[in-house]
Design a protein around this motif. Structure first.
Motif, mmCIF file in Angstrom:
data_model
loop_
_atom_site.group_PDB
_atom_site.id
_atom_site.type_symbol
_atom_site.label_atom_id
_atom_site.label_comp_id
_atom_site.label_asym_id
_atom_site.label_seq_id
_atom_site.Cartn_x
_atom_site.Cartn_y
_atom_site.Cartn_z
ATOM 1 N N ARG A 1 0.829 -1.210 0.000
ATOM 2 C CA ARG A 1 0.000 0.000 0.000
ATOM 3 C C ARG A 1 0.864 1.260 0.000
ATOM 4 O O ARG A 1 0.529 2.249 -0.642
ATOM 5 C CB ARG A 1 -0.928 -0.005 1.224
ATOM 6 N N TYR A 2 1.978 1.212 0.705
ATOM 7 C CA TYR A 2 2.886 2.367 0.736
ATOM 8 C C TYR A 2 3.470 2.610 -0.644
ATOM 9 O O TYR A 2 3.572 3.759 -1.091
ATOM 10 C CB TYR A 2 4.003 2.117 1.748
ATOM 11 N N VAL A 3 3.873 1.534 -1.334
ATOM 12 C CA VAL A 3 4.429 1.663 -2.688
ATOM 13 C C VAL A 3 3.387 2.270 -3.624
ATOM 14 O O VAL A 3 3.705 3.147 -4.435
ATOM 15 C CB VAL A 3 4.909 0.292 -3.215
ATOM 16 N N LYS B 1 8.067 4.444 -11.997
ATOM 17 C CA LYS B 1 7.915 3.239 -12.814
ATOM 18 C C LYS B 1 8.738 2.079 -12.256
ATOM 19 O O LYS B 1 8.318 0.918 -12.291
ATOM 20 C CB LYS B 1 8.334 3.534 -14.253
ATOM 21 N N ASN B 2 9.927 2.392 -11.746
ATOM 22 C CA ASN B 2 10.835 1.342 -11.261
ATOM 23 C C ASN B 2 10.500 0.844 -9.856
ATOM 24 O O ASN B 2 11.023 -0.185 -9.419
ATOM 25 C CB ASN B 2 12.280 1.858 -11.273
ATOM 26 N N LEU B 3 9.657 1.561 -9.138
ATOM 27 C CA LEU B 3 9.301 1.142 -7.785
ATOM 28 C C LEU B 3 8.304 -0.014 -7.856
ATOM 29 O O LEU B 3 7.281 0.079 -8.527
ATOM 30 C CB LEU B 3 8.688 2.323 -7.027
ATOM 31 N N THR B 4 8.604 -1.113 -7.160
ATOM 32 C CA THR B 4 7.756 -2.307 -7.228
ATOM 33 C C THR B 4 7.144 -2.620 -5.865
ATOM 34 O O THR B 4 7.587 -2.111 -4.837
ATOM 35 C CB THR B 4 8.566 -3.520 -7.698
ATOM 36 N N THR C 1 12.697 -3.103 -1.638
ATOM 37 C CA THR C 1 13.562 -3.224 -0.472
ATOM 38 C C THR C 1 13.654 -1.886 0.245
ATOM 39 O O THR C 1 13.225 -0.846 -0.279
ATOM 40 C CB THR C 1 14.985 -3.648 -0.892
ATOM 41 N N LYS C 2 14.245 -1.909 1.421
ATOM 42 C CA LYS C 2 14.426 -0.665 2.177
ATOM 43 C C LYS C 2 15.256 0.334 1.382
ATOM 44 O O LYS C 2 14.933 1.530 1.338
ATOM 45 C CB LYS C 2 15.114 -0.977 3.509
ATOM 46 N N ASP C 3 16.317 -0.143 0.728
ATOM 47 C CA ASP C 3 17.172 0.748 -0.061
ATOM 48 C C ASP C 3 16.392 1.390 -1.205
ATOM 49 O O ASP C 3 16.568 2.576 -1.503
ATOM 50 C CB ASP C 3 18.372 -0.020 -0.622
ATOM 51 N N ASN D 1 12.002 -5.513 6.904
ATOM 52 C CA ASN D 1 12.859 -4.326 6.986
ATOM 53 C C ASN D 1 12.213 -3.136 6.289
ATOM 54 O O ASN D 1 12.279 -1.995 6.776
ATOM 55 C CB ASN D 1 14.226 -4.612 6.347
ATOM 56 N N SER D 2 11.575 -3.404 5.158
ATOM 57 C CA SER D 2 10.876 -2.344 4.432
ATOM 58 C C SER D 2 9.721 -1.798 5.258
ATOM 59 O O SER D 2 9.501 -0.580 5.319
ATOM 60 C CB SER D 2 10.353 -2.871 3.093
ATOM 61 N N ALA D 3 8.982 -2.701 5.895
ATOM 62 C CA ALA D 3 7.846 -2.282 6.712
ATOM 63 C C ALA D 3 8.294 -1.437 7.896
ATOM 64 O O ALA D 3 7.659 -0.429 8.231
ATOM 65 C CB ALA D 3 7.061 -3.510 7.196
ATOM 66 N N VAL D 4 9.402 -1.846 8.531
ATOM 67 C CA VAL D 4 9.930 -1.079 9.666
ATOM 68 C C VAL D 4 10.362 0.314 9.198
ATOM 69 O O VAL D 4 10.113 1.313 9.877
ATOM 70 C CB VAL D 4 11.112 -1.818 10.318
ATOM 71 N N TYR D 5 10.990 0.393 8.032
ATOM 72 C CA TYR D 5 11.389 1.693 7.472
ATOM 73 C C TYR D 5 10.164 2.579 7.255
ATOM 74 O O TYR D 5 10.183 3.766 7.555
ATOM 75 C CB TYR D 5 12.129 1.487 6.149
ATOM 76 N N ILE D 6 9.101 1.998 6.732
ATOM 77 C CA ILE D 6 7.868 2.752 6.478
ATOM 78 C C ILE D 6 7.280 3.286 7.783
ATOM 79 O O ILE D 6 6.848 4.442 7.860
ATOM 80 C CB ILE D 6 6.843 1.862 5.740
#
Length: 207
Positions: A49-51, A82-85, A89-91, A162-167
């Motif tokens: 959802r964040y993406v 466009k490149n965001l999927t 990842t966190k990076d 890790n991505s979720a924690v970053y969000i």
């Protein structure tokens, strides 16, 4: 006979130990929240959802920057969107956030600067971008509710967690920044006779 009794005893002890370990592991999973928020959203759902919201915001930046004559900045924002999927990842999320922040900064400076002359096509593109921006804000608000109380579980450790924690850590600041850009864009649209999309009012009501 003694060997049989010993085998039975060992079997019973192993079953008991297994039961204790299972109970302890279950308790640990529960304590860590099972990888979900209090609202039931998983790490995967939060990232997805964040993406979606970030893609909307970056597409909005691309459209509005193009409408204001900033072609290079527009193309950069569009490419990153466009490149965001969904499984970013966190990076990847950090990289997208930097581009989005830079784009919004340039956009706000342009909207607050000298008066911009726009033709009808540019005004239409700006309005489309404003609608995308509002949808992004609505998505971000939804994510902020989803992630309330979120804790990664022992079964969700890894790139997605890790991505979720970053969000969870970065979304409050992102929402504040995007909300500011939305309000500036609305004021700009009103000053330049650009029709406001319905989404703009819906998003403003959530801020």
């Amino acid at each position: 006979m003694n060997k049989i009794r010993m085998s039975v005893l060992l079997g019973a002890l192993m079953m008991a130990a297994s039961g204790i370990a299972s109970a302890q592991f279950g308790g640990l999973t529960s304590a860590l929240g099972g990888g979900k928020s209090s609202g039931g959203a998983s790490a995967e759902q939060i990232v997805k959802r964040y993406v979606t919201g970030t893609q909307s915001v970056m597409n909005a930046d691309a459209n509005m920057l193009a409408a204001l004559g900033l072609k290079d900045e527009s193309e950069k924002a569009a490419l990153h969107a466009k490149n965001l999927t969904e499984g970013a990842t966190k990076d990847a999320l950090e990289g997208a956030a930097k581009v989005q922040t830079d784009s919004s900064k340039v956009l706000e400076e342009r909207m607050k600067g000298q008066k911009v002359v726009m033709d009808e096509e540019s005004k239409k593109r700006f309005a489309n971008g404003l609608a995308d921006l509002a949808r992004g804000v609505i998505q971000y608000v939804g994510v902020s509710k989803d992630m309330s109380g979120f804790k990664p579980s022992v079964t969700s450790l890894g790139a997605t967690a890790n991505s979720a924690v970053y969000i969870v850590q970065s979304l409050p600041g992102s929402l504040k920044s995007v909300g500011s850009t939305l309000k500036t864009a609305i004021d700009f649209a009103k000053s330049n006779n650009i029709p406001l999309p319905k989404e703009a009012n819906d998003a403003t009501a959530l801020l």
